[in-house]
Write a protein that holds these residues in place. Structure first.
Motif, PDB file in Angstrom:
ATOM      1  N   THR A 266     -14.447 -14.209  -5.840  1.00  0.00           N
ATOM      2  CA  THR A 266     -15.874 -14.552  -5.958  1.00  0.00           C
ATOM      3  C   THR A 266     -16.298 -15.596  -4.935  1.00  0.00           C
ATOM      4  N   TRP A 267     -15.592 -15.699  -3.809  1.00  0.00           N
ATOM      5  CA  TRP A 267     -15.774 -16.850  -2.925  1.00  0.00           C
ATOM      6  C   TRP A 267     -17.210 -17.025  -2.437  1.00  0.00           C
ATOM      7  N   ASP A 268     -17.896 -15.971  -2.105  1.00  0.00           N
ATOM      8  CA  ASP A 268     -19.264 -16.122  -1.597  1.00  0.00           C
ATOM      9  C   ASP A 268     -20.154 -16.820  -2.619  1.00  0.00           C
ATOM     10  N   GLU A 269     -20.113 -16.341  -3.860  1.00  0.00           N
ATOM     11  CA  GLU A 269     -20.913 -16.979  -4.915  1.00  0.00           C
ATOM     12  C   GLU A 269     -20.373 -18.366  -5.231  1.00  0.00           C
ATOM     13  N   THR A 270     -19.060 -18.502  -5.289  1.00  0.00           N
ATOM     14  CA  THR A 270     -18.451 -19.790  -5.609  1.00  0.00           C
ATOM     15  C   THR A 270     -18.832 -20.842  -4.575  1.00  0.00           C
ATOM     16  N   LYS A 271     -18.797 -20.480  -3.292  1.00  0.00           N
ATOM     17  CA  LYS A 271     -19.139 -21.425  -2.227  1.00  0.00           C
ATOM     18  C   LYS A 271     -20.577 -21.907  -2.367  1.00  0.00           C
ATOM     19  N   ASP A 272     -21.490 -20.992  -2.659  1.00  0.00           N
ATOM     20  CA  ASP A 272     -22.896 -21.381  -2.840  1.00  0.00           C
ATOM     21  C   ASP A 272     -23.054 -22.313  -4.036  1.00  0.00           C
ATOM     22  N   ARG A 273     -22.369 -21.992  -5.120  1.00  0.00           N
ATOM     23  CA  ARG A 273     -22.467 -22.837  -6.318  1.00  0.00           C
ATOM     24  C   ARG A 273     -21.863 -24.216  -6.049  1.00  0.00           C
TER      25      ARG A 273
END
Length: 291
Positions: A266-273
């Motif tokens: 989930t890195w893309d979402e995790t990075k944004d969060r």
């Protein structure tokens, strides 16, 4: 001592399951459903309960590395005694055979052996399936622990809620759990932690959640919590150390490995969060800055 001698009957079954015949797999599944009690009757009773022949029971016992059914059953009796041991019994068992080395060395060696044995037993396919389930944004996640394992549930929750939304840490008092189950939808995921002496409330929660179509993931020990009969996936870790208490070091390792796997998924979402979270930390001045 041969590594196989250190394995529980359940671990031997899981390790050799693919090599069993259809009848032996039927027997193995039946034994794991109510483990270890399901294997404590006579060989005839075990066979009848599983719907197989007595020769099948004897043959599987030998396949698992035992001299026969009586030897396998003797180990099951020993494991049952171990699962209900209280802290005083655990301490006395280790103390009477304790070598003269320092407790730091004895404890470290026990933990390292626990890690080695656990890694031998973990199925990468099951591990990957757990990570996929926890990465699915359409599934809400609920985490719960017992008297000792609630710290594992808290640790799991703290990291998961950074990576994705829809994560809930259930309160430790079980009389509130029905309120959480009320909000669970079919396909949601319940992650529970339960080690010996297994807690009745976790078992009841797992049964109720499963009846509502909730996917159940269980972190447990080498013997396996009774709640495992309702689990889609169980991650078993070794917990015995020279102490009156069991060790959660390897359980924590598995939790953090799962967290790392979900982060990769989930890195893309995790990075944004994470970026938003860091901004919130700055606004609230939560952390001290040295420049």
């Amino acid at each position: 001592m041969d590594d196989a001698e250190n394995l529980t009957v359940a671990e031997r079954i899981r390790q050799q399951f693919e090599d069993l015949t259809r009848a032996e797999r039927q027997l193995a599944n039946c034994m794991l459903e109510d483990y270890p009690v399901s294997g404590l009757g006579s060989i005839t009773a075990v066979a009848e309960t599983s719907g197989v022949s007595t020769p099948t029971v004897a043959r599987m016992a030998r396949k698992l590395g035992f001299g026969g059914f009586p030897q396998m059953q003797a180990q099951l009796h020993s494991e049952l005694k171990a699962t209900i041991s209280n802290p005083i019994n655990k301490h006395d068992l280790w103390a009477e055979n304790a070598p003269g080395t320092h407790i730091l060395n004895r404890f470290a060696e026990a933990v390292m052996e626990n890690m080695r044995q656990t890694l031998r037993q973990i199925n990468p396919t099951d591990f990957n399936a757990v990570a996929q389930l926890l990465s699915d944004p359409k599934r809400d996640i609920y985490a719960v622990g017992g008297r000792i394992t609630r710290s594992m549930a808290d640790h799991f929750f703290t990291h998961m809620q950074v990576m994705r939304s829809g994560v809930t840490l259930m309160a430790p008092n079980s009389n509130t759990w029905a309120h959480y189950v009320l909000n669970m939808k079919e396909g949601d995921v319940l992650v529970a932690f339960d080690i010996r002496r297994y807690e009745h409330d976790i078992l009841r929660l797992a049964e109720v959640a499963k009846s509502r179509g909730v996917t159940f993931i269980l972190f447990t020990d080498q013997w396996g919590s009774p709640a495992g009969k309702f689990a889609t996936h169980s991650l078993n870790s070794r917990i015995e150390v020279p102490s009156a208490w069991d060790s959660l070091v390897v359980t924590l390792f598995l939790v953090e490995a799962v967290i790392a796997a979900v982060q990769n998924e989930t890195w893309d979402e995790t990075k944004d969060r994470m970026k938003i979270l860091e901004e919130l930390f700055d606004q609230t001045k939560m952390f001290k800055k040295f420049i």
